[in-house]
Design a protein around this motif. Sequence first.
Motif, PDB file in Angstrom:
ATOM      1  N   ILE A   1      60.610  42.291  35.174  1.00  0.00           N
ATOM      2  CA  ILE A   1      59.540  41.948  34.233  1.00  0.00           C
ATOM      3  C   ILE A   1      59.597  40.446  34.009  1.00  0.00           C
ATOM      4  O   ILE A   1      60.657  39.866  33.781  1.00  0.00           O
ATOM      5  CB  ILE A   1      59.706  42.712  32.904  1.00  0.00           C
ATOM      6  CG1 ILE A   1      59.595  44.217  33.165  1.00  0.00           C
ATOM      7  CG2 ILE A   1      58.665  42.254  31.890  1.00  0.00           C
ATOM      8  CD1 ILE A   1      59.906  45.085  31.964  1.00  0.00           C
ATOM      9  N   VAL A   2      58.431  39.819  34.081  1.00  0.00           N
ATOM     10  CA  VAL A   2      58.366  38.371  33.907  1.00  0.00           C
ATOM     11  C   VAL A   2      57.264  38.019  32.904  1.00  0.00           C
ATOM     12  O   VAL A   2      56.235  38.672  32.859  1.00  0.00           O
ATOM     13  CB  VAL A   2      58.117  37.664  35.281  1.00  0.00           C
ATOM     14  CG1 VAL A   2      56.790  38.069  35.873  1.00  0.00           C
ATOM     15  CG2 VAL A   2      58.226  36.165  35.170  1.00  0.00           C
ATOM     16  N   ARG A   3      57.531  37.010  32.102  1.00  0.00           N
ATOM     17  CA  ARG A   3      56.525  36.535  31.152  1.00  0.00           C
ATOM     18  C   ARG A   3      55.749  35.411  31.832  1.00  0.00           C
ATOM     19  O   ARG A   3      56.342  34.473  32.374  1.00  0.00           O
ATOM     20  CB  ARG A   3      57.183  36.005  29.882  1.00  0.00           C
ATOM     21  CG  ARG A   3      57.794  37.078  29.018  1.00  0.00           C
ATOM     22  CD  ARG A   3      58.499  36.419  27.824  1.00  0.00           C
ATOM     23  NE  ARG A   3      59.437  37.264  27.155  1.00  0.00           N
ATOM     24  CZ  ARG A   3      60.604  37.713  27.629  1.00  0.00           C
ATOM     25  NH1 ARG A   3      60.959  37.404  28.849  1.00  0.00           N
ATOM     26  NH2 ARG A   3      61.393  38.460  26.926  1.00  0.00           N
ATOM     27  N   LEU A   4      54.429  35.507  31.808  1.00  0.00           N
ATOM     28  CA  LEU A   4      53.571  34.499  32.437  1.00  0.00           C
ATOM     29  C   LEU A   4      52.939  33.622  31.366  1.00  0.00           C
ATOM     30  O   LEU A   4      52.559  34.110  30.304  1.00  0.00           O
ATOM     31  CB  LEU A   4      52.468  35.180  33.250  1.00  0.00           C
ATOM     32  CG  LEU A   4      52.913  36.107  34.378  1.00  0.00           C
ATOM     33  CD1 LEU A   4      51.710  36.834  34.975  1.00  0.00           C
ATOM     34  CD2 LEU A   4      53.649  35.325  35.438  1.00  0.00           C
ATOM     35  N   PRO A   5      52.795  32.349  31.650  1.00  0.00           N
ATOM     36  CA  PRO A   5      52.099  31.473  30.689  1.00  0.00           C
ATOM     37  C   PRO A   5      50.632  31.887  30.563  1.00  0.00           C
ATOM     38  O   PRO A   5      50.073  32.529  31.466  1.00  0.00           O
ATOM     39  CB  PRO A   5      52.209  30.082  31.320  1.00  0.00           C
ATOM     40  CG  PRO A   5      53.075  30.201  32.514  1.00  0.00           C
ATOM     41  CD  PRO A   5      53.285  31.643  32.810  1.00  0.00           C
ATOM     42  N   ASP A   6      50.025  31.516  29.455  1.00  0.00           N
ATOM     43  CA  ASP A   6      48.613  31.853  29.219  1.00  0.00           C
ATOM     44  C   ASP A   6      47.754  31.423  30.408  1.00  0.00           C
ATOM     45  O   ASP A   6      47.900  30.315  30.922  1.00  0.00           O
ATOM     46  CB  ASP A   6      48.089  31.158  27.948  1.00  0.00           C
ATOM     47  CG  ASP A   6      48.687  31.753  26.682  1.00  0.00           C
ATOM     48  OD1 ASP A   6      49.201  32.897  26.761  1.00  0.00           O
ATOM     49  OD2 ASP A   6      48.648  31.086  25.631  1.00  0.00           O
ATOM     50  N   GLY A   7      46.895  32.333  30.862  1.00  0.00           N
ATOM     51  CA  GLY A   7      45.949  32.033  31.934  1.00  0.00           C
ATOM     52  C   GLY A   7      46.471  32.303  33.346  1.00  0.00           C
ATOM     53  O   GLY A   7      45.683  32.400  34.287  1.00  0.00           O
ATOM     54  N   MET A   8      47.778  32.397  33.520  1.00  0.00           N
ATOM     55  CA  MET A   8      48.313  32.581  34.867  1.00  0.00           C
ATOM     56  C   MET A   8      47.975  33.954  35.431  1.00  0.00           C
ATOM     57  O   MET A   8      47.678  34.089  36.610  1.00  0.00           O
ATOM     58  CB  MET A   8      49.822  32.348  34.920  1.00  0.00           C
ATOM     59  CG  MET A   8      50.368  32.450  36.343  1.00  0.00           C
ATOM     60  SD  MET A   8      52.091  32.047  36.489  1.00  0.00           S
ATOM     61  CE  MET A   8      51.990  30.260  36.572  1.00  0.00           C
ATOM     62  N   ARG A   9      48.008  34.979  34.583  1.00  0.00           N
ATOM     63  CA  ARG A   9      47.696  36.329  35.059  1.00  0.00           C
ATOM     64  C   ARG A   9      46.300  36.364  35.666  1.00  0.00           C
ATOM     65  O   ARG A   9      46.094  36.925  36.750  1.00  0.00           O
ATOM     66  CB  ARG A   9      47.801  37.336  33.908  1.00  0.00           C
ATOM     67  CG  ARG A   9      47.606  38.770  34.349  1.00  0.00           C
ATOM     68  CD  ARG A   9      47.697  39.725  33.146  1.00  0.00           C
ATOM     69  NE  ARG A   9      47.933  41.078  33.532  1.00  0.00           N
ATOM     70  CZ  ARG A   9      47.086  41.858  34.190  1.00  0.00           C
ATOM     71  NH1 ARG A   9      45.916  41.375  34.587  1.00  0.00           N
ATOM     72  NH2 ARG A   9      47.382  43.096  34.494  1.00  0.00           N
ATOM     73  N   GLU A  10      45.340  35.717  35.022  1.00  0.00           N
ATOM     74  CA  GLU A  10      43.969  35.691  35.514  1.00  0.00           C
ATOM     75  C   GLU A  10      43.874  34.911  36.828  1.00  0.00           C
ATOM     76  O   GLU A  10      43.144  35.300  37.739  1.00  0.00           O
ATOM     77  CB  GLU A  10      43.027  35.079  34.463  1.00  0.00           C
ATOM     78  CG  GLU A  10      42.822  35.953  33.229  1.00  0.00           C
ATOM     79  CD  GLU A  10      44.023  35.931  32.255  1.00  0.00           C
ATOM     80  OE1 GLU A  10      44.803  34.957  32.272  1.00  0.00           O
ATOM     81  OE2 GLU A  10      44.177  36.917  31.509  1.00  0.00           O
ATOM     82  N   ARG A  11      44.619  33.812  36.939  1.00  0.00           N
ATOM     83  CA  ARG A  11      44.608  33.024  38.186  1.00  0.00           C
ATOM     84  C   ARG A  11      45.197  33.831  39.332  1.00  0.00           C
ATOM     85  O   ARG A  11      44.669  33.822  40.450  1.00  0.00           O
ATOM     86  CB  ARG A  11      45.382  31.713  38.002  1.00  0.00           C
ATOM     87  CG  ARG A  11      44.727  30.760  37.015  1.00  0.00           C
ATOM     88  CD  ARG A  11      45.306  29.357  37.067  1.00  0.00           C
ATOM     89  NE  ARG A  11      46.752  29.259  37.071  1.00  0.00           N
ATOM     90  CZ  ARG A  11      47.506  29.006  35.996  1.00  0.00           C
ATOM     91  NH1 ARG A  11      46.942  28.841  34.813  1.00  0.00           N
ATOM     92  NH2 ARG A  11      48.806  28.903  36.113  1.00  0.00           N
ATOM     93  N   ILE A  12      46.285  34.542  39.052  1.00  0.00           N
ATOM     94  CA  ILE A  12      46.911  35.377  40.089  1.00  0.00           C
ATOM     95  C   ILE A  12      45.945  36.477  40.500  1.00  0.00           C
ATOM     96  O   ILE A  12      45.742  36.727  41.698  1.00  0.00           O
ATOM     97  CB  ILE A  12      48.245  35.982  39.592  1.00  0.00           C
ATOM     98  CG1 ILE A  12      49.275  34.877  39.359  1.00  0.00           C
ATOM     99  CG2 ILE A  12      48.766  37.024  40.577  1.00  0.00           C
ATOM    100  CD1 ILE A  12      50.536  35.326  38.645  1.00  0.00           C
TER     101      ILE A  12
END
Length: 157
Positions: A14-25
């Motif tokens: 499990i990894v925490r992503l910075p704001d907005g990174m999930r959408e970019r990925i």
Amino acid sequence: MAKKQLVKDQDKFIVRLPDGMRERIKAKADRAGMSMNEAIVWCLEREFPAPVTLEERLHDLANMVSMLKDSKDPYEGVEALIAEIEETVDKIASDKIPTDHRFSKMVYDRLTYWRELELDNWRDKHESPFDDENWSSSFSDAAGDPFPDFPGKEEKD
């Protein structure tokens, strides 16, 4: 073709992503026709590749030799093969290709010795004791003259 590993047998992280990174990925994965997980694993594989075994590396080199035999431009092939061999030996010596410790130590010692010989050979080819820049421009005294007792040399006033 290798069978895909079952999801239940794979490691989970499990990894925490910075704001907005999930959408970019997600956007890039969709464009590439991949799932987000596949995209992330692909990126991680590029940065953290599995170590190559000595057997795999030797197999690759043997394939290069085989291709070289069939090549129309052997010079280019030889240059590429030499570069690959040097890279392989360097990776063995620096433990980037896992091998028996005694073997990697032996390769390291021989590589170090070879590099010392190469440096000496380079010096022999490129440095001369007769280069003017190795000597001062005037020999006003015998102490500055590299050949003070050279026969037939005229005395300076």
